[in-house]
Design an enzyme around this catalytic site. Structure first.
Site, short mmCIF file in Angstrom:
data_model
loop_
_atom_site.label_atom_id
_atom_site.label_comp_id
_atom_site.label_asym_id
_atom_site.label_seq_id
_atom_site.Cartn_x
_atom_site.Cartn_y
_atom_site.Cartn_z
N HIS A 114 61.22 38.30 7.37
CA HIS A 114 62.30 38.96 6.61
C HIS A 114 62.49 40.42 7.02
O HIS A 114 63.33 41.11 6.44
CB HIS A 114 62.02 38.91 5.12
CG HIS A 114 62.02 37.53 4.54
ND1 HIS A 114 62.98 36.59 4.84
CD2 HIS A 114 61.16 36.93 3.66
CE1 HIS A 114 62.71 35.47 4.18
NE2 HIS A 114 61.61 35.64 3.48
N ASP A 151 58.90 28.15 7.16
CA ASP A 151 58.82 28.79 5.84
C ASP A 151 60.13 28.46 5.12
O ASP A 151 61.20 28.60 5.70
CB ASP A 151 58.67 30.30 6.02
CG ASP A 151 58.43 31.05 4.72
OD1 ASP A 151 59.28 30.93 3.81
OD2 ASP A 151 57.42 31.75 4.62
N HIS A 153 61.93 29.94 3.12
CA HIS A 153 62.86 31.07 2.95
C HIS A 153 63.42 31.43 4.32
O HIS A 153 62.68 31.60 5.29
CB HIS A 153 62.13 32.26 2.33
CG HIS A 153 61.50 31.94 1.02
ND1 HIS A 153 60.18 31.53 0.92
CD2 HIS A 153 62.00 31.93 -0.24
CE1 HIS A 153 59.89 31.29 -0.35
NE2 HIS A 153 60.97 31.52 -1.07
N ASP A 227 54.12 28.05 1.73
CA ASP A 227 54.77 28.17 0.42
C ASP A 227 55.71 27.01 0.16
O ASP A 227 56.26 26.89 -0.94
CB ASP A 227 55.49 29.50 0.27
CG ASP A 227 56.33 29.89 1.47
OD1 ASP A 227 56.02 29.46 2.59
OD2 ASP A 227 57.30 30.66 1.29
#
Length: 287
Positions: A114, A151, A153, A227
């Site tokens: 990110h 991931d 996200h 996650d």
């Protein structure tokens, strides 16, 4: 440890500061997952090498990120452990790209996907994969690289930095209902529903690996966020065994030239199983 000069199956890159100084939501899993590797005997297995990274050079961060970004990371208090995390990925990438190892699993204390050129969020401070790519290219390696981000996200920071590079294929398996991002022809976003289970995930993995195979990269980075497990904080509902199956499918498609980069995930019991299973697959003689 393998004999000097002998090619490793997998290098595990680890530093105790990841558990001591990493971001709170991420660091509690680090020591338990590392100890799981010891418990399984993986760190003593032939073909497995344990290496300790040094912090990445600040000039690599300065090449990837703006000055304002770096000043913001320094104010956050996580600049040093972010440099060390990037150093872990750089070390793993160099060892694999130079042919010293078939694969690497790089522990981190902060995540990276990110972190964009001029912003950071979601426990990500410096874009470790982008910094590793800068280093590789300085050395004449990494001319053609794929990034497979599982991931849940979306890897918006990596897309911001590398999305327009025609020599980089950026593939995201993310939680969402629409395709996200563009910025170049070599981007593939596979959006899954928030409650996606093992079957949907593995189907998307097969599509992603087919795309990576067509791209024919010299090196494949796997941004590995657990996650996505049903007990962790991400959006997917994956089960314990799916990470082993994922690693097996990656290894069948790419027996060498793969660098796993630890990303999101907080639960120690999930990390122990997921990371242990992945490293076990990488350390095995055959997929």
């Amino acid at each position: 440890m393998p004999a000097e000069g002998k090619r490793c199956k997998v290098i595990v890159v680890y530093h105790p500061d990841f558990a001591a100084q990493g971001y709170p939501a991420l660091r509690e899993r680090i020591a338990p997952a590392f100890e799981e590797l010891r418990t399984r005997g993986l760190l003593d297995k032939e073909g497995v090498s344990l290496m300790e990274p040094r912090p990445a050079e600040e000039e690599l961060a300065e090449e990837v990120h703006t000055e304002g970004h770096i000043q913001g990371v320094k104010r956050s208090g996580y600049y040093q452990v972010a440099l060390l995390s990037a150093g872990s990925v750089i070390l793993g990438a160099e060892e694999v790209a130079s042919g010293k190892a078939d694969a690497a699993f790089c522990f981190t204390g902060t995540a990276g996907h990110h972190a964009s050129r001029d912003g950071f969020w979601g426990f990500c401070y410096l874009n470790d994969v982008a910094m590793a790519l800068v280093r590789l290219r300085r050395e004449g390696r990494g001319r053609r690289v794929a990034i497979l981000d599982i991931d849940p996200h979306f890897g918006d920071g990596t897309r911001d930095i590398l999305g327009e590079d025609p020599k980089v294929l950026h593939v995201n398996l993310h939680s969402g209902y629409v395709m996200r991002g563009s910025g170049g022809s070599n981007n593939l976003d596979l959006a899954l529903f928030h409650d996606a289970g093992d079957a949907q995930f593995l189907h998307a993995v097969d599509r992603a690996l087919e795309a990576v195979g067509r791209f024919r990269p010299e090196l494949l980075f796997v941004v590995f966020g657990h996650d996505s497990h049903r007990d962790d904080y991400g959006a997917f509902e994956l089960s314990d065994g799916v990470y082993r199956e994922f690693a097996l499918r990656v290894k069948r498609s790419f027996p060498s030239g793969v660098v796993y980069v630890l990303s999101g995930g907080a639960r120690p019991h999930v990390a122990r199983r997921a990371i242990g299973d992945v490293v076990e697959v990488l350390a095995a003689t055959s997929p």
